[in-house]
Design a protein around this motif. Structure first.
Motif, PDB file in Angstrom:
ATOM      1  N   LEU A 614       6.270 -38.202   8.995  1.00  0.00           N
ATOM      2  CA  LEU A 614       6.684 -36.975   8.358  1.00  0.00           C
ATOM      3  C   LEU A 614       8.204 -36.730   7.842  1.00  0.00           C
ATOM      4  O   LEU A 614       8.564 -36.355   6.854  1.00  0.00           O
ATOM      5  CB  LEU A 614       6.239 -35.813   9.310  1.00  0.00           C
ATOM      6  N   ALA A 625      12.020 -32.386  -3.892  1.00  0.00           N
ATOM      7  CA  ALA A 625      11.745 -31.232  -3.039  1.00  0.00           C
ATOM      8  C   ALA A 625      11.400 -29.922  -3.901  1.00  0.00           C
ATOM      9  O   ALA A 625      10.563 -29.104  -3.236  1.00  0.00           O
ATOM     10  CB  ALA A 625      13.247 -30.965  -2.329  1.00  0.00           C
ATOM     11  N   ALA A 626      11.911 -29.659  -5.013  1.00  0.00           N
ATOM     12  CA  ALA A 626      11.631 -28.693  -5.873  1.00  0.00           C
ATOM     13  C   ALA A 626      10.301 -28.696  -6.059  1.00  0.00           C
ATOM     14  O   ALA A 626       9.549 -27.697  -6.169  1.00  0.00           O
ATOM     15  CB  ALA A 626      12.709 -28.554  -6.831  1.00  0.00           C
ATOM     16  N   VAL A 629       7.995 -27.921  -3.243  1.00  0.00           N
ATOM     17  CA  VAL A 629       7.647 -26.246  -3.164  1.00  0.00           C
ATOM     18  C   VAL A 629       6.852 -25.729  -4.123  1.00  0.00           C
ATOM     19  O   VAL A 629       5.777 -25.113  -3.705  1.00  0.00           O
ATOM     20  CB  VAL A 629       9.205 -25.474  -3.237  1.00  0.00           C
ATOM     21  N   LEU A 630       7.046 -26.071  -5.456  1.00  0.00           N
ATOM     22  CA  LEU A 630       6.208 -25.707  -6.481  1.00  0.00           C
ATOM     23  C   LEU A 630       4.443 -25.824  -6.225  1.00  0.00           C
ATOM     24  O   LEU A 630       3.756 -25.273  -6.228  1.00  0.00           O
ATOM     25  CB  LEU A 630       6.526 -25.943  -7.790  1.00  0.00           C
ATOM     26  N   GLY A 632       3.299 -26.677  -3.395  1.00  0.00           N
ATOM     27  CA  GLY A 632       2.968 -25.933  -2.163  1.00  0.00           C
ATOM     28  C   GLY A 632       2.319 -24.746  -2.449  1.00  0.00           C
ATOM     29  O   GLY A 632       1.200 -24.029  -2.237  1.00  0.00           O
ATOM     30  N   ALA A 633       3.067 -23.941  -3.186  1.00  0.00           N
ATOM     31  CA  ALA A 633       2.938 -22.670  -3.652  1.00  0.00           C
ATOM     32  C   ALA A 633       1.675 -22.653  -4.569  1.00  0.00           C
ATOM     33  O   ALA A 633       0.743 -21.832  -4.407  1.00  0.00           O
ATOM     34  CB  ALA A 633       4.212 -22.184  -4.559  1.00  0.00           C
ATOM     35  N   ILE A 636      -1.622 -23.586  -2.151  1.00  0.00           N
ATOM     36  CA  ILE A 636      -1.843 -22.267  -1.164  1.00  0.00           C
ATOM     37  C   ILE A 636      -2.176 -21.190  -1.962  1.00  0.00           C
ATOM     38  O   ILE A 636      -3.434 -20.521  -1.608  1.00  0.00           O
ATOM     39  CB  ILE A 636      -0.616 -22.048  -0.401  1.00  0.00           C
ATOM     40  N   GLY A 637      -1.885 -20.970  -3.194  1.00  0.00           N
ATOM     41  CA  GLY A 637      -2.168 -20.007  -4.033  1.00  0.00           C
ATOM     42  C   GLY A 637      -3.727 -20.122  -4.623  1.00  0.00           C
ATOM     43  O   GLY A 637      -4.594 -19.172  -4.482  1.00  0.00           O
ATOM     44  N   ALA A 640      -6.007 -19.790  -1.654  1.00  0.00           N
ATOM     45  CA  ALA A 640      -6.221 -18.185  -1.427  1.00  0.00           C
ATOM     46  C   ALA A 640      -7.403 -17.813  -2.342  1.00  0.00           C
ATOM     47  O   ALA A 640      -8.020 -17.023  -2.060  1.00  0.00           O
ATOM     48  CB  ALA A 640      -4.781 -17.619  -1.208  1.00  0.00           C
ATOM     49  N   VAL A 641      -6.888 -18.118  -3.539  1.00  0.00           N
ATOM     50  CA  VAL A 641      -7.754 -17.465  -4.595  1.00  0.00           C
ATOM     51  C   VAL A 641      -9.233 -17.756  -4.627  1.00  0.00           C
ATOM     52  O   VAL A 641     -10.037 -17.073  -4.691  1.00  0.00           O
ATOM     53  CB  VAL A 641      -7.385 -17.872  -6.112  1.00  0.00           C
ATOM     54  N   GLY A 644     -10.463 -17.216  -0.908  1.00  0.00           N
ATOM     55  CA  GLY A 644     -10.414 -15.542  -0.938  1.00  0.00           C
ATOM     56  C   GLY A 644     -11.455 -15.006  -1.715  1.00  0.00           C
ATOM     57  O   GLY A 644     -12.135 -13.820  -1.606  1.00  0.00           O
TER      58      GLY A 644
END
Lengths: 647, 509
Positions: A614, A625-626, A629-630, A632-633, A636-637, A640-641, A644
């Motif tokens: 890791l 890295a950037a 992040v994107l 990952g967002a 996960i989004g 969730a959608v 969910g």
């Protein structure tokens, strides 16, 4: 007052022992010349004072004690189980206490002379005998035995019992120069421990059944038959361990690795006596459990013959005595099995006297010759007359030559067995009586044979040349030991010769709890053991006459080596117990190292490995890295959608 | 409708004080031009802000900037607590920065000004009543930090850290703003309480995928501030590149801001049905990845950075209990929020103590160095090393670090009450992994010094300049301000360790 004496009895040697342990164990400055070391002098003083004090208290107790005296205070109360601190004193306890203290005193005095730089230590090499811990451990040993003697509570008895196990371990391993000593100590500890587990369970069973560990309560309680039999059998396991009964007797001959005075203590006064004494203490329970007594009778008979036969072929003086102890313990437990605890105690006392004497005499011989081997002895009668006569008295008592002590006590045992066999007088079935009686009679002959052999081989005939390693001038001129060794021997010779006559004194028999006149019926029944005795002794003498240089044991033929090896029970034990247990231990260790450790270390390695992987992922430049992040967002989004949205 | 609102200036007093501090610092630096005066002004301002927060908070809840019933600025008990905490942390940070500022490696005026600005953001954050205020306050808190991280003159690592921090932070803020915009599009509300009421009143809104996406995006953007996985990549590099006091501020104040913001939206605005699973997932990932990577770190600050990532996971864990129906009852929710707040307080105190001890153990103005540099520290400074070890043991959650132990117990209890036994198990397993590196670091302090202990600077050739500058200072006592901060933080940690109920009661309010 009597109760106070009872408390003092173990307390005096206990304090002496504990203080003695505080002394520096190794003499300082290297100059271990006897008497020059102050720590040694203090240790001698403490040891002798402790034993002498205990003897004084025991004698005072013997004088005062009448009926059974009990004192007790509650120690802990655990959910309906009461553990008390208290003493339970009766005539038998007082008499045994006197015997224990007397032997302990003799051993303490004898040790002063025995454990000093002797004639067989290499010249110029100072052998450190580590006297202070030795004396302190003997004091503790004595204290533990006296605790067992006076204990009014089973838990206290157990404490003394276990402390004895520890002290025997330490003392048997005392001589660092002997390669076998640590192994022998370990063996003694482990074998007796096996029995102790049963003893502990038995005590627990009795305590739980009676709701109290106080001996009086336990004896008074009406146990169910099953509980009683189970508890008695479990107790017998412990007794077999401590009192060296078949099949747990194997530690005793090996325990000869300890210094000779320690052997005297173990064989005469403390360790082996504890088992027999514990049974007499709880005998009312055993009386109600005939099955346990039957088992005890069988064990006793086997032990008796096994010990006697094994003693016939030993070449080591101390091992002869050790096996004879095993055999004599068989007499004692045999007496218990046929319902004669007083006879057992009487034999215990006479045995304590003559066996201590024999060991001290053997110590004197070994001290003078530097070897315990019979094949290296011979002709010592002229050079060591005092030792010879002491040994002769001891062996006579051992074999049961009238009027020496052993004759009367052994006759008591045989009479009780005879009564149980012929009249079904004992609490156990009649066949147990027959078994014990016949084994006892056979044992008389065999005992006479090996006692005669020992005397002839060691003290008569021509002196044999010493082995080359012992080729020192001093060994060619053996002599009687100095006074510090001689006096305890001579003093012990008195009870060894005369204690048997105490059977005619009602004050003594009454204190042991024997019926009036039980052991004093001089009559035709005495002729049978006497005839066997004469036959055994004559056979040995005849064998020796034919060739005074050869061992009478050669008459045993091919059986000789088997007897010498104690019927190879050590090998049996090794094959049946030691090897499976070590195999199991290896298996458990392998399982622990491979499976358990492997799993633990594997998780550790896995965790660090994962961490490394890791961490490697994180050694990324800014764009990644950037992007991470994107991503990952986004992920996960989306998750969730989607999830969910369904929910 | 009047365009002129009546503004409750009393409610705004803490914010005024904080902002005023920033301005005064700037003026003092310009007019007096003496470092000591600047620092003194900043410290006085921080104290005033803290006192103001406490005094205003004691006077009962106040609200201002209201549209009908919805207010953008709500000053209640929690806002007071947050404000006071930020003020105290700023004060501590000023104390820790003393040696570095005196060494002249950073411009004093700018440093103090930026710190005061950041404090302003923190103070406002606690009182934020709508998403816009919340995000602006959070950015006010974070923005000065970009500069602070890169403020070390002539350090390439520092600049690199600043850029990483900045870019990733901007991305995260974008994500949050996108989420807020989508949320507004779906519900038409931005005030936290109004959003909560709207979403609770119209369950059909939750069936719209856009709502879920919006909620998730808001949460994920805020998760960046607490450095939760997968928005954590900035943290280790940034902490390591930043000056030590700034790293301490990042891992305490900045993280506290993130937690406050997350709690605000989760507690008041967003539906637990959506936030629960997202937070639970974030918590598990954060704890596990943080702890595992921390195992392999050889640089002290990186180790602390990764461990603080893992600690963020513990903070999020009780909120993850909202994922299950059993965790959404009123009692369980209250317990979960209280546990998160309590854990944050315990963590901030212990982390501050750990960083203060590290600053005290390192030469003035130096970076964190490697673990090997700390070998034998206990021989040189037994008290400081003892405090460090206590803080580490507390972070690991073992006695005698009782504060950390109670923090973990609180979290696990909240999880078990919420029926999230599996999450409690993950917390426990991670706590075990955490032991490995915390105790190794603590043990390093007591290990015999390395052979090259006399030349500690040579262990890090890149720091040659620092080593040369600090060579004389290495053997000297650390500044009293640093020791004072360490002492106060340690005492507070010990005190709340023996009286955890103080914090737990405060957190439950």
């Amino acid at each position: 007052m009597t109760g106070l004496l009872g408390v003092l009895l173990p307390a005096v040697p206990l304090v002496a022992g504990l203080v003695g342990l505080l002394l520096p164990p190794v003499s300082r400055g290297g100059g271990a010349r006897a008497g020059a070391d102050p720590a040694r002098r203090v240790a001698v003083g403490l040891g002798v004072a402790g034993a002498a004090g205990a003897l004084l208290v025991a004698v005072a107790l013997l004088a005062r004690v009448g009926a059974s005296v009990e004192t007790s205070t509650t120690w802990v109360d655990l959910g309906g189980l009461r553990v008390t601190l208290g003493v339970r004193l009766d005539g038998a306890a007082a008499v045994v206490a006197v015997a224990v203290a007397a032997v302990a005193l003799a051993v303490q005095v004898y040790s002063v002379g025995y454990l000093r730089a002797g004639p067989h230590d290499e010249a110029g090499v100072d052998v450190d005998h580590r006297y202070p811990p030795y004396a302190a451990q003997i004091s503790l040993f004595t204290a533990a035995m006296l605790l067992v003697v006076v204990a009014g509570d089973l838990v206290m008895l157990l404490v003394g019992w276990e402390v004895m196990g520890l002290c025997s371990y330490l003392l048997i391993a005392h001589d660092r120069r002997l390669p076998g000593a640590p192994a022998a100590a370990m063996k003694a500890f482990l074998v007796t421990r096996v029995g102790d587990v049963g003893f502990l369970l038995g005590i627990a069973l009795l305590g739980v059944s009676a709701g109290s560990f106080r001996i009086a309560d336990v004896l008074a309680h009406d146990h169910s038959a099953g509980t009683l039999t189970a508890a008695c059998l479990l107790l017998l396991a412990g007794v077999a361990g401590k009192s060296a009964q078949f099949p747990l007797h194997t530690w005793l001959p090996d325990a000869m690795a300890g210094p000779t005075p320690v052997s005297a203590l173990i064989h005469a006064a403390t360790m082996v006596a504890a088992g027999v004494y514990a049974v007499t203490r709880l005998f009312p329970l055993f009386e109600r459990a005939p099955a346990a007594l039957a088992v005890l009778g069988v064990l006793a008979s086997v032990t008796l013959l096994l010990g006697a036969l094994a003693a016939t072929a030993q070449d080591d003086l101390k091992r002869v005595l050790a096996w004879s102890t095993v055999s004599q313990l068989g007499y004692m437990t045999g007496a218990l099995a046929v319902g004669a605890p007083a006879a057992a105690l009487f034999h215990l006392l006479t045995h304590a006297a003559f066996k201590a004497l024999l060991f001290l005499a053997a110590g004197a011989v070994i001290h003078a010759l530097g070897t315990p081997l019979l094949s290296r002895m011979g002709g010592l009668r002229s050079t060591m007359p005092v030792t010879f006569w002491c040994t002769a008295v001891g062996l006579g008592a051992l074999a049961g030559v009238p009027p020496l002590a052993g004759f009367w006590s052994k006759d008591g045992v045989l009479a009780a067995a005879e009564a149980a066999a012929l009249d079904s007088a004992g609490p156990a079935p009649a066949w147990v009586g027959w078994l014990v009686w016949l084994a006892g009679l056979a044992g008389v002959a065999v005992t006479a044979w090996y006692a005669t052999r020992l005397l002839l081989r060691a003290f008569l005939g021509a002196a044999r040349p010493p082995l080359p390693p012992h080729d020192r001038p001093i060994a060619l001129h053996p002599h009687d030991p100095p006074a510090v060794l001689r006096v305890p021997m001579l003093l012990l010779a008195v009870p060894a010769a005369l204690l048997g006559l105490a059977a005619f004194w009602p004050g003594f028999t009454g204190r042991l709890g024997a019926p009036e006149g039980e052991w004093t019926h001089v009559g035709p029944a005495l002729l049978l053991p006497l005839a066997l005795l004469v036959a055994g002794a004559a056979l040995a003498w005849a064998g020796w006459r034919r060739d005074t240089a050869a061992d009478p044991a050669r008459a045993l033929g091919p059986l000789g080596p088997v007897f010498a090896a104690g019927f190879r029970l050590d090998d049996v034990q090794h094959a049946l117990v030691v090897r499976p247990v070590t195999a199991l231990a290896r298996f458990a260790r392998a399982a622990d190292e491979r499976v358990v450790d492997g799993a633990v270390e594997g998780t550790g390695r896995g965790a660090t490995g994962l961490g490394g992987a890791l961490a490697g992922l994180h050694r990324a430049a800014l764009p990644r890295a950037a992007a991470g992040v994107l991503a990952g967002a986004l992920l996960i989004g989306l998750a969730a959608v989607l999830i969910g949205g369904v929910a | 409708m009047s365009l002129v609102q009546s503004v409750d200036n009393v409610a705004l007093l803490p914010a005024y004080l904080a902002a005023g501090t920033a301005v005064l610092v700037l003026l003092a630096d310009l007019l007096v031009a003496r470092a000591a005066a600047t620092v003194a002004v900043a410290a006085a301002g921080a104290v005033a802000t803290g006192l103001g927060s406490a005094v205003v908070g004691a006077g009962g809840p106040r609200a201002t900037f209201c549209v009908a019933a919805d207010c953008s600025y709500v000053y209640g008990g929690r806002a007071a607590l947050v404000g006071a905490l930020f003020a105290l942390l700023t004060l501590g940070m000023l104390a820790l920065s003393g040696p570095a500022l005196r060494a002249g490696r950073s411009p004093v005026g700018e440093y103090c000004f930026l710190l005061a600005c950041s404090m302003t953001g923190g103070v406002v954050l606690g009182a934020a009543g709508d998403l816009i205020t919340l995000i602006v306050a959070l950015e006010t808190l974070t923005l000065p930090l970009y500069v602070l991280v890169g403020l070390r003159r002539g350090s390439l690592a520092s600049a690199e850290a600043a850029v990483t921090f900045f870019v990733v932070s901007v991305v995260a803020t974008t994500v949050t703003l996108l989420g807020a915009a989508l949320l507004y599009a779906v519900t038409g509300g931005l005030h936290l309480d109004r959003l909560g009421a709207l979403l609770a009143g119209r369950p059909d809104l939750l069936d719209v995928p856009l709502t879920t996406a919006a909620v998730a995006l808001v949460l994920l953007g805020l998760a960046f501030k607490v450095a939760a996985v997968p928005f954590h990549a900035w943290a280790p590099a940034t902490y390591d590149g930043a000056p030590l006091p700034v790293a301490a501020y990042l891992s305490t104040a900045s993280k506290l801001g993130g937690v406050v913001a997350l709690l605000a939206v989760v507690q008041r605005a967003l539906p637990a049905e959506v936030t629960g699973p997202v937070l639970a997932g974030l918590a598990v990932l954060t704890m596990t990845v943080g702890n595992l990577v921390a195992l392999r770190q050889r640089r002290t600050v990186r180790l602390l950075a990764w461990s603080s990532v893992a600690q963020a996971g513990y903070i999020l864990a009780p909120l993850g209990a909202l994922a299950l129906a059993a965790g959404r009852t009123a009692d369980a929710r209250a317990a979960a929020y209280a546990a998160a707040v309590a854990y944050t307080v315990f963590f901030v105190v212990l982390e501050l103590a750990a960083f203060a001890a590290l600053v005290a153990l390192r030469p003035a103005g130096a970076d964190g160095g490697t673990l090997a540099d700390l070998r034998g520290a206990a021989r040189r400074r037994p008290w400081v090393a003892g405090a460090f070890a206590l803080a580490l043991v507390g972070l690991a959650g073992l006695p005698p670090g009782l504060a950390g132990l109670f923090a973990k117990v609180t979290v696990v209890r909240a999880l078990l009450d919420g029926g999230a036994g599996w999450l409690a198990l993950v917390v426990a397993v991670n706590a075990v992994i955490g032991l490995a590196y915390y105790l190794r670091l603590a043990a390093t302090l007591y290990a015999p010094p390395a052979e090259t202990a006399g030349a500690g600077g040579t262990a890090a050739p890149a720091e040659a300049g620092v080593a040369a500058g600090a060579g004389g200072a290495a053997g000297s006592r650390p500044a009293w301000a640093v020791l004072g901060t360490l002492a106060v933080a340690t005492l507070v940690a010990v005190a709340v360790g023996f009286a955890p109920q103080l914090v737990l009661d405060l957190a439950a309010r």
